[in-house]
Design an enzyme around this catalytic site. Structure first.
Site, PDB file in Angstrom:
ATOM      1  N   LYS A 112     -45.549  -7.289 -52.697  1.00 44.11           N
ATOM      2  CA  LYS A 112     -45.252  -5.899 -53.070  1.00 44.11           C
ATOM      3  C   LYS A 112     -43.832  -5.588 -52.604  1.00 44.11           C
ATOM      4  O   LYS A 112     -43.457  -5.988 -51.487  1.00 44.11           O
ATOM      5  CB  LYS A 112     -46.265  -5.005 -52.356  1.00 44.11           C
TER       6      LYS A 112
ATOM      7  N   SER B  69     -54.670   1.340 -51.255  1.00 45.16           N
ATOM      8  CA  SER B  69     -53.688   0.719 -52.147  1.00 45.16           C
ATOM      9  C   SER B  69     -53.815  -0.790 -52.302  1.00 45.16           C
ATOM     10  O   SER B  69     -53.170  -1.364 -53.187  1.00 45.16           O
ATOM     11  CB  SER B  69     -52.271   1.062 -51.678  1.00 45.16           C
TER      12      SER B  69
ATOM     13  N   SER C 190     -51.545   1.520 -54.827  1.00 48.50           N
ATOM     14  CA  SER C 190     -50.147   1.382 -55.170  1.00 48.50           C
ATOM     15  C   SER C 190     -49.699  -0.070 -55.287  1.00 48.50           C
ATOM     16  O   SER C 190     -48.602  -0.320 -55.790  1.00 48.50           O
ATOM     17  CB  SER C 190     -49.268   2.095 -54.137  1.00 48.50           C
TER      18      SER C 190
END
Lengths: 71, 450
Positions: free
Chosen positions: B77, B177, B153
């Site tokens: 990420k 997330s 996310s």
């Protein structure tokens, strides 16, 4: 306004929440453009709802003193 | 080897049945072919990855020892620091930041174990969201249906693993997330106990709630990655029999019938008791909601004062509202944590494992503001975290596992344990996987024209 307590905040009616919004923004030097204002106010109202749910539970917990001490 | 799990890749590379360079070349080809449709990656480090693979192959040819993830590709990420790369955290604002001076601790640990970093992955701006419909970098699409969200996310992380682009990816989880995108993309996602994985070199969102996490397509890969990421090594000896219960009340309220059926199937496979309630879950979710807005706003206060127009609008509105939240509300949100921890501990003394859905529904369509759950129209953004937020609020370890539903949109189940008992999560997941109750399925061929 910064010292508004949580109980006062969750009780603000829509008009008072709008007034709080403007005063608080001015106090912390935040400019909220007209284009953003409705969405921000709507989000603040959602946070107010969450704060009310939390506060109601804290009252329940306070009424059950045994629950506030972790095992 | 593309689409293979990390353990198999490492075994093949170490045994000389393939080379790390061959694995990485095919990985890069696959990313080039599929990511135009998915939009999972924000950067691909082709040259660096091939150089790392070449060095690893040289080590193996010299007979030197290599790590347990030798040659396994991974991606992160884009809020994890990668040496020499700007840590964007999904934002436009950080494009002008200095490149990271060193790798985040978890990136360094994976590299030291022989894994090879191939790129960075898309996310909601500053990790504030559950959809990965990023205004600056576009939406990440769900590999099982390109018209649907990957969740967020850490949406790029889940999509890359689900599509078989990498067997492992790192993500972060403040309110769900890791678990939400894992559930919507049909892969495994681990959010360990708060503080178990280092956050050094990870761009923060909410200091008091942030966790690092990892994605994989098999339980064995997830466990192997966790052993590499954690220091000191984790306990591995779960009890032979696990006492399990299905959480209801808040954790099933508003869930679709197919989500409830999937949860029942997992519960039945573990002989789980039904009807258990975790008192205070709704308030815990509200507390997490308020804390996220409050702390997130304070982290970004200088930028929301000076350049609000440069934020993703969905994030900006929440940060501005969070900036206006009274301090007293955040204090109450923190004050409720011990009471809710106590409630969870009471249940986790009776049960080794608790089960709950990850989200109330399958993946919503991209751009959809509201969705229908059993005939009721509800907000997408407000409801995707309802079942995950109470658990991260008190730092419990949770493994999101994909229910075995070949040919259907993925549904995930949260497997929950007491703090520090990740071994029970892996034991339960391994049993469910062995019985065919949970499984990560390869998506149908990804359409490249979407």
């Amino acid at each position: 306004m910064n010292l508004i307590d949580a109980s006062e905040f969750v009780r603000l009616e829509p008009e008072a929440l709008d007034a709080y919004f403007h005063e608080k923004a001015a106090e912390i030097g935040l400019t909220v453009a007209d284009a953003y204002r409705p969405a921000v106010l709507e989000t603040l109202a959602a946070l107010q709802t969450h704060a009310a749910i939390l506060q109601a539970r804290l009252v329940d917990v306070a009424l059950s003193p045994a629950r506030i001490t972790p095992p | 080897m593309i689409g293979a799990d990390a353990s198999s890749i490492a075994a093949a590379v170490k045994a000389g049945r393939t080379t790390a360079q061959a694995v990485i070349r095919r990985t890069l080809d696959r990313i080039a072919a599929a990511d135009g449709a998915l939009n999972a990656f924000t950067a691909v480090f082709a040259l660096e990855a091939l150089e790392a693979a070449s060095r690893l192959d040289d080590q193996i040819s010299r007979g030197e020892p290599v790590g347990p993830l030798a040659g396994a590709p991974f991606a992160v990420k884009n809020l994890f620091d990668v040496e020499g790369v700007v840590t964007l955290a999904g934002s436009k604002i950080r494009r002008s930041a200095a490149p990271a001076a060193q790798d985040a601790s978890l990136v360094a640990r994976l590299r030291a174990a022989g894994a090879i970093l191939v790129g960075t992955l898309n996310m909601d701006e500053f990790a504030y969201g559950f959809v990965t419909e990023n205004a600056h970098y576009g939406a990440t699409r769900n590999p099982h249906d390109l018209g649907r969200i990957a969740g967020g996310s850490s949406g790029g992380s889940a999509a890359a693993v689900a599509a078989g682009l990498t067997p492992l990816a790192l993500g972060s989880d403040t309110n769900g997330s890791v678990r939400v995108p894992a559930g919507l993309c049909g892969v495994y996602g681990l959010k360990p106990t708060a503080g178990r994985l280092s956050l050094e070199g990870v761009f923060p969102f909410v200091d008091s709630l942030d966790h690092a996490g990892v994605f994989a397509r098999t339980v064995a890969d997830l466990a192997l990655a966790y052993q590499v990421l954690i220091d000191p090594p984790a306990r591995t000896e779960a009890e032979p029999t696990l006492r399990a219960a299905v959480l209801q009340g808040w954790f099933t309220q508003g869930a679709s019938t197919e989500v409830l059926a999937a949860l029942d199937a997992v519960g039945a496979a573990l002989d789980a008791d039904a009807g258990l309630e975790l008192a205070g879950a709704e308030a815990a979710r509200s507390a997490a909601f308020c804390l996220s807005a409050y702390e997130g706003a304070r982290l970004h206060m200088a930028d929301i004062r000076a350049r609000p127009q440069d934020f993703d609008p969905a994030v900006r509105d929440r940060l501005l509202a969070g900036a206006l939240l009274p301090d007293a509300v955040a204090e109450q949100a923190r004050r409720f944590q011990p009471a809710f921890q106590h409630e969870a501990a009471r249940l986790l003394q009776r049960y080794d494992i608790l089960l709950a859905p990850v989200v109330p529904c399958t993946a919503p369509r991209i751009g959809e503001a509201s969705m229908l759950i059993d005939g009721q129209e509800v907000s997408v953004r407000k409801n995707l975290g309802a079942y995950t937020q109470p658990l991260s609020y008190i730092g419990l370890p949770v493994l999101a596992a994909p229910v075995n539903r070949p040919g259907k949109l993925p549904i995930g189940v949260q497997i929950i344990a007491a703090p520090g008992r990740e071994d029970r999560l892996f034991a339960a997941a391994a049993r469910l996987e062995a019985r065919g109750v949970i499984a990560a399925h390869a998506p149908e061929d990804i359409r490249h024209d979407a």
